[in-house]
Design an enzyme around this catalytic site. Sequence first.
Site, mmCIF file in Angstrom:
data_model
loop_
_atom_site.group_PDB
_atom_site.id
_atom_site.type_symbol
_atom_site.label_atom_id
_atom_site.label_comp_id
_atom_site.label_asym_id
_atom_site.label_seq_id
_atom_site.Cartn_x
_atom_site.Cartn_y
_atom_site.Cartn_z
ATOM 1 N N TYR A 55 -21.122 75.980 6.834
ATOM 2 C CA TYR A 55 -21.469 76.965 5.819
ATOM 3 C C TYR A 55 -22.237 76.324 4.662
ATOM 4 C CZ TYR A 55 -17.836 79.676 8.242
ATOM 5 O OH TYR A 55 -17.068 80.315 9.186
ATOM 6 N N LEU A 206 -14.736 93.625 8.593
ATOM 7 C CA LEU A 206 -15.399 94.821 8.072
ATOM 8 C C LEU A 206 -16.726 95.074 8.783
ATOM 9 C CD1 LEU A 206 -14.670 94.303 4.266
ATOM 10 C CD2 LEU A 206 -13.382 95.622 5.943
#
Length: 334
Positions: A55, A206
């Site tokens: 990341y 989500l």
Amino acid sequence: MQTRQIGPFTVSAIGLGCMNLSHAYGTPPSAEQGERVLLAALDAGVTLFDTAALYGFGANETLVGRVLGPHRSRFTLASKGGMAGVQFDDGIKRVIDGRPETVRRNCEDSLRRLKTDVIDLYYLHRWDKKVPIEDSVGAMSDLVRAGKVRALGLSEVSAATLRRAHAVHPIAAVQTEYSLWTRNPEIAVLEACRELGAAFVAFSPLARAFLTGALTDVVALDAKDIRRPMPRFAPGHYAANLKLLPAYQALAQEAGCTPAQLALAWLLHKAPHIVPIPGTTSLAHLRENLGAADVKLSPEVLAQLEALINQRTVTGARYAAQATVEVDTEEFAQ
């Protein structure tokens, strides 16, 4: 905050995926905003923070280490190796490399960036299919014996690969995308985790913002947004998928919660060994997400949700061709 179990760790029922504080969804927020989100999550009772060497090519671990290092005893720290940024002549590129020497080097680099002596939960970010999973996990088990890692995890693996790895060293968690619109774990790995006593950590719960109802214009996504090459975010597929949202939003209203809370509450109701790790750059969304732990859903609403959004009603593949090859998760028959 309610709690769930990952290996030896008791963690908040909803963790924080830290990726988008440094990576993936266009221009990341400022370091100051990232710090605010991390500290607010800690203060709100989040005790599982998930990062990775990949990341931001180390930037996310550096941020997490700087901000949360002084509070290290208050939370369970998860990171990942075996997929990281490697410097080439034409820039830094993502490389999947599960060789034992690389796994060990990735861990040492992560420990340094995270400003800690030990990582609580260390994942193999992707199975390098050129390397037997037994070899990669064997190197990771050496890290446990050396006291540099406390428990092991795998990301985006099949039930068969999980079982092979677990025979080498107990696997405390499997992390894979799971939400109403990505149901692949239901094929086999979710049940394999339950049988083996491993937690299932759900990333992108989500649906990369689809289930929040806030993402209505995919054409406007940043050029570097990782959703751009994903088929189900292509304008044609996404327009079809958006037609599912009015009925979904009506179910959220019926349940007395927001669409984002409904998505997370569905996961929490599915099984007690599931721990979702939504990510956010917003303090308001952080508070909203954590509120999902208190949402109660009736069996009738759960059934309606699953009938509305599933692998048959969502159009477009989860990943483009290259990313599909890189994961080991089971796929539904076309």
